[in-house]
Write a protein that holds these residues in place. Sequence first.
Motif, PDB file in Angstrom:
ATOM      1  N   ALA A  81     145.789 109.511 125.170  1.00 30.36           N
ATOM      2  CA  ALA A  81     145.402 108.132 124.878  1.00 30.36           C
ATOM      3  C   ALA A  81     145.966 107.688 123.524  1.00 30.36           C
ATOM      4  O   ALA A  81     146.425 106.540 123.387  1.00 30.36           O
ATOM      5  N   VAL A  82     145.938 108.567 122.544  1.00 29.37           N
ATOM      6  CA  VAL A  82     146.499 108.237 121.230  1.00 29.37           C
ATOM      7  C   VAL A  82     147.996 107.989 121.354  1.00 29.37           C
ATOM      8  O   VAL A  82     148.533 107.038 120.766  1.00 29.37           O
ATOM      9  N   ASP A  83     148.685 108.819 122.119  1.00 36.49           N
ATOM     10  CA  ASP A  83     150.123 108.608 122.327  1.00 36.49           C
ATOM     11  C   ASP A  83     150.397 107.255 122.970  1.00 36.49           C
ATOM     12  O   ASP A  83     151.349 106.563 122.609  1.00 36.49           O
ATOM     13  N   GLU A  84     149.572 106.878 123.952  1.00 35.27           N
ATOM     14  CA  GLU A  84     149.740 105.583 124.605  1.00 35.27           C
ATOM     15  C   GLU A  84     149.488 104.447 123.623  1.00 35.27           C
ATOM     16  O   GLU A  84     150.197 103.425 123.649  1.00 35.27           O
ATOM     17  N   LEU A  85     148.489 104.599 122.745  1.00 28.22           N
ATOM     18  CA  LEU A  85     148.228 103.566 121.749  1.00 28.22           C
ATOM     19  C   LEU A  85     149.383 103.423 120.768  1.00 28.22           C
ATOM     20  O   LEU A  85     149.723 102.311 120.339  1.00 28.22           O
ATOM     21  N   ILE A  86     149.985 104.538 120.420  1.00 29.03           N
ATOM     22  CA  ILE A  86     151.116 104.495 119.492  1.00 29.03           C
ATOM     23  C   ILE A  86     152.298 103.773 120.111  1.00 29.03           C
ATOM     24  O   ILE A  86     153.037 103.060 119.424  1.00 29.03           O
ATOM     25  N   LYS A  87     152.450 103.881 121.429  1.00 30.65           N
ATOM     26  CA  LYS A  87     153.592 103.254 122.120  1.00 30.65           C
ATOM     27  C   LYS A  87     153.409 101.754 122.322  1.00 30.65           C
ATOM     28  O   LYS A  87     154.368 101.064 122.657  1.00 30.65           O
ATOM     29  N   LEU A  88     152.187 101.241 122.140  1.00 29.58           N
ATOM     30  CA  LEU A  88     151.961  99.803 122.331  1.00 29.58           C
ATOM     31  C   LEU A  88     152.759  98.987 121.328  1.00 29.58           C
ATOM     32  O   LEU A  88     152.838  99.353 120.153  1.00 29.58           O
TER      33      LEU A  88
END
Length: 100
Positions: free
Chosen positions: A91-98
């Motif tokens: 989830a953190v990785d996905e947030l970073i990609k936003l």
Amino acid sequence: MKILANDAGQMAAHANIGPTAGEALPAGFSFTQSMKDALDSVNRQDAQAGQKMNDVDSGKSDDLVGAMLASQEASLSFSMLMQVRNKVMGAVDELIKLPV
């Protein structure tokens, strides 16, 4: 197994607390504290399982089945904790990609 089921239930309850549109987290909820509690619980289970195994190894106890069950419960708890960790990191990785 009851301890593992209770821990899983508590983690599931915390996972369902997340806010929906327009809602805030309940007062007093802390994800950090929830994770610390989960880590402490897994650590405690591992220590208890280790103690039971040591007692069987040294001859202080003849409860081999109980020691093996405690060891398996500790292993399953650790595996579940690692799965939660992997989901959080994903989830953190996905947030970073936003996009910002």
